[in-house]
Design a protein around this motif. Sequence first.
Motif, PDB file in Angstrom:
ATOM      1  N   VAL A  23     -11.754  -4.664   0.613  1.00 47.07           N
ATOM      2  CA  VAL A  23     -11.270  -3.215   1.549  1.00 47.07           C
ATOM      3  C   VAL A  23     -11.492  -1.797   0.944  1.00 47.07           C
ATOM      4  CG1 VAL A  23     -10.074  -2.707   3.012  1.00 47.07           C
ATOM      5  CG2 VAL A  23      -9.979  -5.316   2.664  1.00 47.07           C
ATOM      6  N   LYS A  24     -10.913  -2.068  -0.326  1.00 45.53           N
ATOM      7  CA  LYS A  24     -11.051  -0.253  -0.479  1.00 45.53           C
ATOM      8  C   LYS A  24     -11.989  -0.264  -1.267  1.00 45.53           C
ATOM      9  CE  LYS A  24      -8.757   2.957  -3.430  1.00 45.53           C
ATOM     10  NZ  LYS A  24      -7.730   3.163  -2.672  1.00 45.53           N
ATOM     11  N   ALA A  25     -12.992  -0.817  -1.290  1.00 46.99           N
ATOM     12  CA  ALA A  25     -14.475  -0.703  -1.779  1.00 46.99           C
ATOM     13  C   ALA A  25     -15.689   0.200  -0.200  1.00 46.99           C
ATOM     14  CB  ALA A  25     -15.614  -1.761  -2.317  1.00 46.99           C
ATOM     15  N   PHE A  26     -15.223  -0.377   0.900  1.00 42.44           N
ATOM     16  CA  PHE A  26     -15.295  -0.042   1.937  1.00 42.44           C
ATOM     17  C   PHE A  26     -14.989   1.826   2.362  1.00 42.44           C
ATOM     18  CE2 PHE A  26     -14.197  -3.365   4.370  1.00 42.44           C
ATOM     19  CZ  PHE A  26     -14.987  -4.584   3.936  1.00 42.44           C
ATOM     20  N   GLY A  27     -14.678   2.308   1.155  1.00 44.83           N
ATOM     21  CA  GLY A  27     -14.255   4.133   1.249  1.00 44.83           C
ATOM     22  C   GLY A  27     -12.169   4.373   2.230  1.00 44.83           C
ATOM     23  N   LEU A  28     -11.505   3.308   1.961  1.00 44.19           N
ATOM     24  CA  LEU A  28      -9.999   3.212   2.590  1.00 44.19           C
ATOM     25  C   LEU A  28      -9.194   3.521   1.374  1.00 44.19           C
ATOM     26  CD1 LEU A  28     -10.061   0.417   5.153  1.00 44.19           C
ATOM     27  CD2 LEU A  28     -11.404   2.293   5.491  1.00 44.19           C
ATOM     28  N   THR A  29      -8.017   4.624   2.252  1.00 46.82           N
ATOM     29  CA  THR A  29      -7.194   4.632   1.088  1.00 46.82           C
ATOM     30  C   THR A  29      -6.013   3.859   0.756  1.00 46.82           C
ATOM     31  OG1 THR A  29      -5.648   5.354   2.843  1.00 46.82           O
ATOM     32  CG2 THR A  29      -7.147   7.091   2.110  1.00 46.82           C
ATOM     33  N   GLY A  36       0.731  -0.982   0.123  1.00 51.07           N
ATOM     34  CA  GLY A  36       0.515  -0.038   0.062  1.00 51.07           C
ATOM     35  C   GLY A  36       1.029   1.129  -0.266  1.00 51.07           C
ATOM     36  N   LEU A  37       2.169   0.920   0.707  1.00 49.56           N
ATOM     37  CA  LEU A  37       3.080   2.721   0.929  1.00 49.56           C
ATOM     38  C   LEU A  37       3.248   2.727  -0.587  1.00 49.56           C
ATOM     39  CD1 LEU A  37       4.165   1.873   4.787  1.00 49.56           C
ATOM     40  CD2 LEU A  37       2.960   3.778   3.317  1.00 49.56           C
ATOM     41  N   LEU A  38       4.118   1.133  -1.105  1.00 42.82           N
ATOM     42  CA  LEU A  38       4.657   1.921  -2.415  1.00 42.82           C
ATOM     43  C   LEU A  38       3.554   2.019  -3.074  1.00 42.82           C
ATOM     44  CD1 LEU A  38       6.596  -1.909  -2.053  1.00 42.82           C
ATOM     45  CD2 LEU A  38       7.462   0.313  -1.990  1.00 42.82           C
ATOM     46  N   LEU A  39       2.748   2.157  -3.685  1.00 38.51           N
ATOM     47  CA  LEU A  39       1.583   2.592  -4.192  1.00 38.51           C
ATOM     48  C   LEU A  39       1.788   4.257  -3.903  1.00 38.51           C
ATOM     49  CD1 LEU A  39      -1.687   0.086  -4.168  1.00 38.51           C
ATOM     50  CD2 LEU A  39       0.416   0.290  -6.291  1.00 38.51           C
ATOM     51  N   GLY A  40       2.309   4.725  -3.321  1.00 43.13           N
ATOM     52  CA  GLY A  40       2.349   5.801  -3.001  1.00 43.13           C
ATOM     53  C   GLY A  40       3.679   6.652  -3.595  1.00 43.13           C
ATOM     54  N   LEU A  41       4.264   5.943  -4.545  1.00 42.01           N
ATOM     55  CA  LEU A  41       5.500   6.267  -4.760  1.00 42.01           C
ATOM     56  C   LEU A  41       5.415   6.691  -6.542  1.00 42.01           C
ATOM     57  CD1 LEU A  41       8.063   3.647  -3.825  1.00 42.01           C
ATOM     58  CD2 LEU A  41       8.008   5.683  -2.945  1.00 42.01           C
TER      59      LEU A  41
END
Length: 443
Positions: free
Chosen positions: A281-287, A174-179
Amino acid sequence: MSQTTTFAGAAGAAKSAIETSTIRAISWRLIPFLVLAYFFSYLDRVNLGFAALTMNADLKFSPLVFAWGAGIFFIGYFIFEVPSNLALEKFGASRWIARIMVTWGIISALMAMVSGETSFYILRFLLGVAEAGFFPGIILYLTYWYPAEYRGRFIAAFAIAVPVSTVIGAPISGLLLGLDGLMGLKGWQWLFIIEGIPSVLLGIATWFYLTDKPEKADWLSPEQKTWLKAKLDAEAAAKKAVKHLSLGKALTSPKVITLSLIYFGFVGALYGMQFWLPQIVKAFGLTNTQTGFVTAIPYLFGTIAMILWARHSDATRERVFHVGAPLMLTAIALAVSSYLTDPTLTMVALTVAAIGVFCCFGVFWTLPTAWLSGTAAAGAIALINSIGNLAGFGGPYLIGWVREATGQTSTGLLVLAVLPLIAGVLVFIGGHDSKHEFGEPGR
């Protein structure tokens, strides 16, 4: 007096001390390294689920395209699984596992070059080809080192890398997607590159670190080697006294086919959850970062349950209930989760499903290794794993197909629940003879 005579006449406590020291030495030498290797193997296999959070939109992949790409890995895996495991038996674990790890690490990193459907399918297929033989090879390898009464817990200890790869890998992914945008690359491209490189480095280390057989282990004392050889030889003799199978007979044995179908049901549930849970899980509205941490929750509980359950199975010397009951639990939990809309309750149900899946994982592999040895074991374990892993195509594709047709992932989970349900029934029907597993033909 010879060393063997000394052992035979020693008190039970002395023999127990040799046994304890031998198992401890083996475990400290092998298990941490193998867990680390399997951690990166599994991470490189399933990090696609996190890459999909942004990759699918960037490359305009539909749910069905993603499902095909996720699943086609297992076609290549299936085709080369048995030949790869036979090669390990012939060339030795250190060389063959090193070859597997280096090639899959390179191909996993090359996933960053995916530019459309064709390159996506080709690289996922090649990743399956590269990785074929790793997991069944390690299962076979552990039978060279551990007597039957220890296999459940130490196969589980090795397999702990599966849930741990998500517990640790999900937040990292999840953090790596922030690159995103760094050096002109997308976040999902960095994910594949950064998570692929360690496999190459660890593969090189494997060539020098792993010891192929106990007789070559200079890190075991002569007394420890003698005890281990006597123990494993006695178990092998007990298996042969019941029935000695050639490779051909093992591959066509109804028992092997049944175990393959059971594993198919297990793997379908495992990968169906693994590839689609981040999107659920992403569909719950999370980052993306929050999704990584929440996705890790079921696998954290699954990790703890897997170790405790395998230890209990070894302690009680019971296998059927310890494999069949978790599969039933997984089926029920997946079915229940498909009817839930509340995010918290959905995660509770999926956590229970994960506990069931991982409780089954370590204990299952005691079933084929209980009555197979040598080349027959190498081929049969690979066949069971390869047929079972076809569900790695079927499970994710099933959910993708249902989602494309209905627009809901939850309906796919309901259909998916049928696979572990059937597998659980087959476990109870097939049964298991523990006497032969633990080298007790006379009891």
